[in-house]
Design an enzyme around this catalytic site. Sequence first.
Site, short mmCIF file in Angstrom:
data_model
loop_
_atom_site.label_atom_id
_atom_site.label_comp_id
_atom_site.label_asym_id
_atom_site.label_seq_id
_atom_site.Cartn_x
_atom_site.Cartn_y
_atom_site.Cartn_z
N ASN A 15 21.40 41.83 74.56
CA ASN A 15 20.34 41.37 75.48
C ASN A 15 20.25 39.86 75.43
O ASN A 15 20.47 39.23 74.40
CB ASN A 15 19.00 42.04 75.15
CG ASN A 15 18.18 41.23 74.16
OD1 ASN A 15 17.48 40.27 74.54
ND2 ASN A 15 18.27 41.59 72.89
N PHE A 55 12.70 35.95 75.88
CA PHE A 55 11.23 35.96 75.74
C PHE A 55 10.51 36.08 77.08
O PHE A 55 9.55 35.33 77.35
CB PHE A 55 10.72 34.70 75.02
CG PHE A 55 11.05 34.61 73.55
CD1 PHE A 55 11.59 35.68 72.86
CD2 PHE A 55 10.80 33.44 72.84
CE1 PHE A 55 11.87 35.58 71.50
CE2 PHE A 55 11.07 33.33 71.49
CZ PHE A 55 11.62 34.40 70.82
N SER A 74 15.38 34.65 67.53
CA SER A 74 16.00 35.14 68.77
C SER A 74 17.11 34.18 69.18
O SER A 74 16.90 32.97 69.22
CB SER A 74 14.96 35.22 69.89
OG SER A 74 15.65 35.36 71.11
N ASN A 128 18.26 33.86 72.07
CA ASN A 128 18.21 33.61 73.51
C ASN A 128 17.25 32.49 73.93
O ASN A 128 17.04 32.28 75.12
CB ASN A 128 17.83 34.90 74.24
CG ASN A 128 18.83 36.01 73.94
OD1 ASN A 128 20.03 35.79 74.01
ND2 ASN A 128 18.34 37.18 73.55
N THR A 129 16.66 31.83 72.97
CA THR A 129 15.84 30.64 73.28
C THR A 129 16.54 29.47 72.61
O THR A 129 16.72 29.47 71.40
CB THR A 129 14.39 30.81 72.75
OG1 THR A 129 13.78 31.88 73.46
CG2 THR A 129 13.56 29.56 72.94
N LYS A 179 10.55 36.51 60.68
CA LYS A 179 11.67 37.34 61.15
C LYS A 179 12.92 36.48 61.25
O LYS A 179 12.97 35.52 62.01
CB LYS A 179 11.34 37.97 62.51
CG LYS A 179 12.46 38.92 62.98
CD LYS A 179 12.03 39.83 64.08
CE LYS A 179 13.17 40.73 64.52
NZ LYS A 179 12.81 41.62 65.61
N ASN A 182 16.91 40.02 63.05
CA ASN A 182 16.98 40.02 64.50
C ASN A 182 18.41 40.38 64.93
O ASN A 182 19.24 40.76 64.10
CB ASN A 182 16.56 38.64 65.03
CG ASN A 182 15.85 38.74 66.37
OD1 ASN A 182 16.31 39.44 67.26
ND2 ASN A 182 14.74 38.04 66.52
C1 LIG Z 1 16.31 44.52 74.66
C2 LIG Z 1 15.88 43.93 73.36
C3 LIG Z 1 14.83 43.00 73.35
C4 LIG Z 1 14.41 42.43 72.14
N1 LIG Z 1 13.37 41.54 72.15
C5 LIG Z 1 12.94 41.00 70.98
C6 LIG Z 1 11.85 40.12 70.94
O1 LIG Z 1 11.21 39.82 71.95
N2 LIG Z 1 11.49 39.59 69.72
C7 LIG Z 1 12.13 39.92 68.56
O2 LIG Z 1 11.76 39.43 67.49
N3 LIG Z 1 13.17 40.78 68.57
C8 LIG Z 1 13.57 41.32 69.74
N4 LIG Z 1 14.62 42.20 69.73
C9 LIG Z 1 15.30 42.49 68.46
C10 LIG Z 1 14.77 43.78 67.82
O3 LIG Z 1 13.41 43.69 67.50
C11 LIG Z 1 15.58 44.09 66.54
O4 LIG Z 1 15.36 43.07 65.60
C12 LIG Z 1 17.07 44.20 66.79
O5 LIG Z 1 17.34 44.82 68.03
C13 LIG Z 1 17.80 44.98 65.70
O6 LIG Z 1 17.30 46.29 65.61
P1 LIG Z 1 18.04 47.56 66.29
O7 LIG Z 1 19.47 47.51 65.88
O8 LIG Z 1 17.28 48.74 65.78
O9 LIG Z 1 17.89 47.39 67.77
C14 LIG Z 1 15.05 42.79 70.94
C15 LIG Z 1 16.09 43.71 70.96
C16 LIG Z 1 16.50 44.29 72.14
C17 LIG Z 1 17.63 45.28 72.13
#
Ligand SMILES: Cc1cc2nc3c(=O)[nH]c(=O)nc-3n(C[C@H](O)[C@H](O)[C@H](O)COP(=O)(O)O)c2cc1C
Length: 339
Positions: free
Chosen positions: A115, A119, A178, A180-181, A216, A245
């Site tokens: 992704n 934000f 993140s 992406n920022t 985080k 993350n």
């Molecule tokens: C579509 C998407 C959006 C996410 N948005 C955020 C976010 O806004 N803030 C954040 O700290 N992590 C965000 N994450 C990261 C997740 O919280 C998590 O740390 C990461 O996906 C690893 O866990 P997983 O393998 O169970 O997905 C996002 C992940 C995905 C897939």
Amino acid sequence: MYKVLRKILFLFDAEQIHEFSTISIKILNKIPYLKNILSKFYRVENKILERKILGLKFKNPIGLAAGFDKNAELYNDFSIFGFGFIEIGTVTPLPQPGNPKKRIFRLVEDKSLINRLGFNNKGLDVVSKNLKNKGNLIVGANIGKNFFTENNEGIDDYLKCLSVLHNDVDYFAINISSPNTKNLRDFHNQELLKPLLEKLINYNQKQKKYKPLLLKISPDIDEDQLNQIINLTTELGLDGIIATNTTISRISLKSNNKNEKGGLSGEPLKERSNEVIRLLRKKLGPNFPIIGVGGVMTPEDAIEKIKSGADLIQLYTGFVYEGPNIVKRINKALISQNN
Ligand SMILES: Cc1cc2nc3c(=O)[nH]c(=O)nc-3n(C[C@H](O)[C@H](O)[C@H](O)COP(=O)(O)O)c2cc1C
């Protein structure tokens, strides 16, 4: 059953399906009869699952990771799936649209997602209003900075989020990770991280009710950076760490979408995330609160994360691939492991 449903859902764009699922779950929750049946079906209650940590009492250790409920619109509805806690956000002070679409990609062969949302959220005021409906479920707020805020002013963005939401949630996740920022992850460096944490901790200590602050972190930092974070954590008295993350690394992926830009989550992230958790546990001792997240796709993955040192677990991609039943399956596995 979810496997069949998933086949249909995966025919459509990932972000559209996210929006569709959100609306469907909201509608389901409005029908008391269905809501009752679903929550009875998914909820697993057992003393073995309870955790007392961060000054909070969790009914079970499985949480919904940040990003799913960015605007705090879903947390009450999602509680029917049996989560022990839900992290909303990332929220930034001002609303922002995020990156241009398309910006979520499935990598089905790799059981993962990429992704680059950036934000996208409705901003602090809307999120704070939405949190006024919070009941007993433990809710954390994941906070960040607006994309147009330079890093030297970024601390004020985090502080704004902390102060506005301080009475609304049970804990805070300071999101510096993140991908992406632009330049956000520079906050892993001591020169930026120390003043950020000092300011937030200082504010927190002056409030009537103390709220645990967790950092985080990214899986893409090297050992030096991790050691610096560990030292600062101890020096400043940070309450916990959420690891990790998404990653920008792309190791041995098969799917066509593997070269899309953004953060990779799911199965391929698991090993690195566990490695970071093991290092944190080793250096921070047995009592330091760690939330483990990254690649929990099965009950076995959850157990492995706990063995690596996580006190609580979060998931996002596992929920997309395995459906809501994953929470129940993990909780049941944790109970039978203890019997
Ligand atoms: C579509 C998407 C959006 C996410 N948005 C955020 C976010 O806004 N803030 C954040 O700290 N992590 C965000 N994450 C990261 C997740 O919280 C998590 O740390 C990461 O996906 C690893 O866990 P997983 O393998 O169970 O997905 C996002 C992940 C995905 C897939």
